[in-house]
Design a protein around this motif. Structure first.
Motif, PDB file in Angstrom:
ATOM      1  N   SER A 168     -27.262   5.570  32.562  1.00  0.00           N
ATOM      2  CA  SER A 168     -28.105   6.609  33.156  1.00  0.00           C
ATOM      3  C   SER A 168     -29.529   6.125  33.397  1.00  0.00           C
ATOM      4  N   ARG A 169     -29.923   5.042  32.735  1.00  0.00           N
ATOM      5  CA  ARG A 169     -31.270   4.500  32.889  1.00  0.00           C
ATOM      6  C   ARG A 169     -31.358   3.448  33.994  1.00  0.00           C
ATOM      7  N   VAL A 174     -28.499   6.137  39.829  1.00  0.00           N
ATOM      8  CA  VAL A 174     -28.934   7.533  39.785  1.00  0.00           C
ATOM      9  C   VAL A 174     -28.990   8.104  41.199  1.00  0.00           C
ATOM     10  N   ILE A 175     -28.337   9.237  41.402  1.00  0.00           N
ATOM     11  CA  ILE A 175     -28.345   9.922  42.689  1.00  0.00           C
ATOM     12  C   ILE A 175     -29.444  10.975  42.677  1.00  0.00           C
ATOM     13  N   LYS A 176     -30.409  10.838  43.586  1.00  0.00           N
ATOM     14  CA  LYS A 176     -31.518  11.784  43.663  1.00  0.00           C
ATOM     15  C   LYS A 176     -31.302  12.747  44.812  1.00  0.00           C
ATOM     16  N   LEU A 177     -31.353  14.040  44.508  1.00  0.00           N
ATOM     17  CA  LEU A 177     -31.182  15.087  45.504  1.00  0.00           C
ATOM     18  C   LEU A 177     -32.551  15.645  45.904  1.00  0.00           C
ATOM     19  N   PRO A 178     -32.635  16.324  47.035  1.00  0.00           N
ATOM     20  CA  PRO A 178     -33.916  16.898  47.479  1.00  0.00           C
ATOM     21  C   PRO A 178     -34.505  17.854  46.448  1.00  0.00           C
ATOM     22  N   ASP A 179     -35.783  18.101  46.549  1.00  0.00           N
ATOM     23  CA  ASP A 179     -36.495  18.937  45.576  1.00  0.00           C
ATOM     24  C   ASP A 179     -36.002  20.376  45.565  1.00  0.00           C
ATOM     25  N   ARG A 187     -29.556  17.425  37.999  1.00  0.00           N
ATOM     26  CA  ARG A 187     -29.299  16.613  36.803  1.00  0.00           C
ATOM     27  C   ARG A 187     -27.854  16.144  36.767  1.00  0.00           C
ATOM     28  N   SER A 188     -26.932  17.015  37.123  1.00  0.00           N
ATOM     29  CA  SER A 188     -25.516  16.642  37.095  1.00  0.00           C
ATOM     30  C   SER A 188     -25.223  15.522  38.079  1.00  0.00           C
ATOM     31  N   PHE A 189     -25.777  15.628  39.306  1.00  0.00           N
ATOM     32  CA  PHE A 189     -25.546  14.586  40.285  1.00  0.00           C
ATOM     33  C   PHE A 189     -26.274  13.299  39.919  1.00  0.00           C
ATOM     34  N   ALA A 190     -27.404  13.409  39.253  1.00  0.00           N
ATOM     35  CA  ALA A 190     -28.147  12.223  38.847  1.00  0.00           C
ATOM     36  C   ALA A 190     -27.333  11.359  37.890  1.00  0.00           C
ATOM     37  N   GLY A 195     -21.509   8.791  34.415  1.00  0.00           N
ATOM     38  CA  GLY A 195     -20.417   9.490  33.744  1.00  0.00           C
ATOM     39  C   GLY A 195     -19.065   8.994  34.200  1.00  0.00           C
ATOM     40  N   MET A 196     -18.889   8.839  35.503  1.00  0.00           N
ATOM     41  CA  MET A 196     -17.632   8.342  36.033  1.00  0.00           C
ATOM     42  C   MET A 196     -17.351   6.925  35.551  1.00  0.00           C
ATOM     43  N   ALA A 197     -18.396   6.095  35.537  1.00  0.00           N
ATOM     44  CA  ALA A 197     -18.230   4.705  35.104  1.00  0.00           C
ATOM     45  C   ALA A 197     -17.851   4.621  33.636  1.00  0.00           C
ATOM     46  N   THR A 198     -18.432   5.474  32.810  1.00  0.00           N
ATOM     47  CA  THR A 198     -18.120   5.470  31.376  1.00  0.00           C
ATOM     48  C   THR A 198     -16.668   5.872  31.132  1.00  0.00           C
ATOM     49  N   ILE A 199     -16.236   6.920  31.799  1.00  0.00           N
ATOM     50  CA  ILE A 199     -14.850   7.374  31.636  1.00  0.00           C
ATOM     51  C   ILE A 199     -13.875   6.323  32.161  1.00  0.00           C
ATOM     52  N   PHE A 200     -14.217   5.716  33.289  1.00  0.00           N
ATOM     53  CA  PHE A 200     -13.351   4.671  33.841  1.00  0.00           C
ATOM     54  C   PHE A 200     -13.253   3.492  32.872  1.00  0.00           C
ATOM     55  N   ALA A 201     -14.367   3.103  32.265  1.00  0.00           N
ATOM     56  CA  ALA A 201     -14.360   1.991  31.312  1.00  0.00           C
ATOM     57  C   ALA A 201     -13.488   2.312  30.103  1.00  0.00           C
ATOM     58  N   ALA A 202     -13.580   3.557  29.611  1.00  0.00           N
ATOM     59  CA  ALA A 202     -12.752   3.955  28.473  1.00  0.00           C
ATOM     60  C   ALA A 202     -11.273   3.949  28.845  1.00  0.00           C
ATOM     61  N   GLY A 203     -10.958   4.434  30.035  1.00  0.00           N
ATOM     62  CA  GLY A 203      -9.570   4.430  30.470  1.00  0.00           C
ATOM     63  C   GLY A 203      -9.024   3.025  30.624  1.00  0.00           C
TER      64      GLY A 203
END
Length: 449
Positions: A168-169, A174-179, A187-190, A195-203
């Motif tokens: 996340s750092r 990080v995906i930045k959406l308009p203000d 925050r969810s899109f950021a 999140g997807m990468a972490t789950i994929f790595a665990a799988g």
């Protein structure tokens, strides 16, 4: 002892105690105190009928044969999913320590934990009066969710959260959406890609791990690695010491020792216990023919108040820190009398707390040696009756030895010894807490000035 603790134990305990990972585990387990407390009382009231027969008959007469259904439901909603609660809590606390809000982190960690579980369970069905066995998708044993899998849950929560927070750092992920987008959505899109990468790595890890271990899941592999060295268990003092040491060492790192080692100890203790009962029924007087590590040996003489002989700790708290531990004594005292010590293990906490390592592990080892020698030498009558594990200390020793006073005396002596071992550590902990409180007060006064 106090000098030794001040010089060698306290510095290390303070250093380890400030570790963010241990703090996350500790805070999560403490946060589960309501869950563990209501679960403990449910187990207590359900099993009390086995110890106090009139109570059991009275409850059955009032509420019917299924009077303990409510307690069973409460247990299922609490202890049966303890590891799941721990995964959420540990991940949340650890992510918060890094400045993250923790919400996405705990969901990602939970997903990683669930995907590492087996998806197919062995099921036996009766079709046309014939038993048919086979694998069925979607059946998962409760042992993958309760305290038996707690160590696996802790490991997965810590690693998954570390990966998620670090990814996340990375600004490129990080995906930045308009203000104008709502903050929660932004925050969810950021953190979508981390999140997807972490789950994929665990799988991917789970898939490669199963292939490398012939289809074993992580929790089963850990259990096998821990249990396998104990396959040649025998009725001997060295094995008794090793068994008790491992049980409590596993508890200290968050693993349910009795459950993990149950595959070895249960058949051993049950077979030797039945043998002793048969010899006693036949009137055999030669005590050398009886087994020592039999039936309820540990429950009657060692696990006084539960693993770690924590009833001795509660008594030590009453002696040395009644004011400091007033609430803990109130919460853990009644369950502790009936060998239920989750409120103490996870509420104090003892699990992953280096301050309590020595008394929690060393005390039961000492009382095991004393008990083994006392029974094997003939000073105390051997175990010749099976008692419920919730039977109170001293009473359990009396009943397990077939009503011999020697069993009650041994249990009482061991309880005194356990209390004496815990006592200096309670004094030391009170001293640490007093010192920290004084320093905090000074810092507050300095800041106010």
């Amino acid at each position: 002892m106090m000098t030794f603790i001040d010089k060698y134990i306290m510095p290390g305990a303070v250093k380890v105690g400030n570790n963010r990972h241990l703090l996350a585990i500790r805070d999560a387990l403490i946060g589960m105190i309501a869950i563990t407390m209501i679960g403990s009382f449910a187990v207590l009231f359900n099993n009390l009928g086995q110890v106090i027969k009139p109570y059991g008959r009275m409850m059955e007469a009032i509420f019917g044969p299924a009077w303990n259904t409510l307690g069973g439901d409460i247990w299922f909603g609490t202890f049966a999913f303890m590891t799941v609660f721990a995964v959420f809590g540990i991940s949340y606390k650890l992510a918060r320590s890094y400045g993250d809000d923790g919400f996405e982190a705990m969901l990602v960690s939970a997903a990683c934990f669930f995907l590492l579980l087996p998806q197919i369970g062995n099921v036996t069905l009766t079709i046309d009066d014939k038993a048919v066995s086979g694998g069925a998708w979607g059946f998962v044993s409760v042992n993958y969710f309760n305290a038996t899998a707690l160590f696996t849950g802790i490991v997965v929560a810590l690693i998954a959260t570390e990966i998620f927070v670090r990814l996340s750092r990375v600004k490129y992920l990080v995906i930045k959406l308009p203000d104008g987008v709502p903050p929660a959505v932004a925050r969810s899109f950021a953190k979508l890609i981390p999140g997807m990468a972490t789950i994929f790595a665990a799988g991917l890890f789970g898939l490669l791990f199963r292939k490398a271990t012939d289809g074993q899941v992580l929790n089963d592999w850990l259990s096998k690695v821990i249990v396998s060295p104990l396959q040649s268990a025998v009725d001997s003092l060295p094995f008794a010491i090793l068994l008790v040491f491992l049980v409590h060492l596993l508890w200290m790192i968050g693993l349910h020792g009795p459950n993990i080692l149950g595959g070895i100890t249960t058949p051993l203790f049950e077979s030797s216990g039945v043998k002793n009962i048969d010899l006693y029924a036949k009137g055999v007087k030669d005590l050398d023919q009886y087994g020592v590590l039999a039936g309820s040996f540990l429950d009657a003489f060692v696990y006084l108040g539960g693993s770690g002989a924590t009833l001795g700790l509660i008594i030590a708290m009453i002696i040395a820190g009644r004011k400091r531990y007033k609430q803990m004594i109130a919460l853990g005292g009644a369950p502790g009398v009936f060998q239920i010590n989750e409120p103490i293990l996870f509420g104090l906490p003892i699990v992953l707390n280096p301050m309590w390592f020595i008394p929690f592990v060393l005390g039961p080892v000492i009382t095991t040696v004393i008990s083994y020698i006392a029974v094997s030498s003939g000073m105390v009558f051997p175990i010749v009756a099976k008692i419920p594990w919730v039977t109170p200390p001293i009473v359990g020793g009396f009943l397990a030895t077939g009503g011999h006073v020697s069993g009650a005396i041994l249990a009482a002596i061991n309880l005194v010894i356990s209390t004496a071992i815990y006592l200096p550590f309670v004094y030391a902990q009170v001293k640490i807490d007093t010192k920290n409180k004084t320093e905090l007060t000074k810092d507050s006064e300095t800041l106010s000035v």
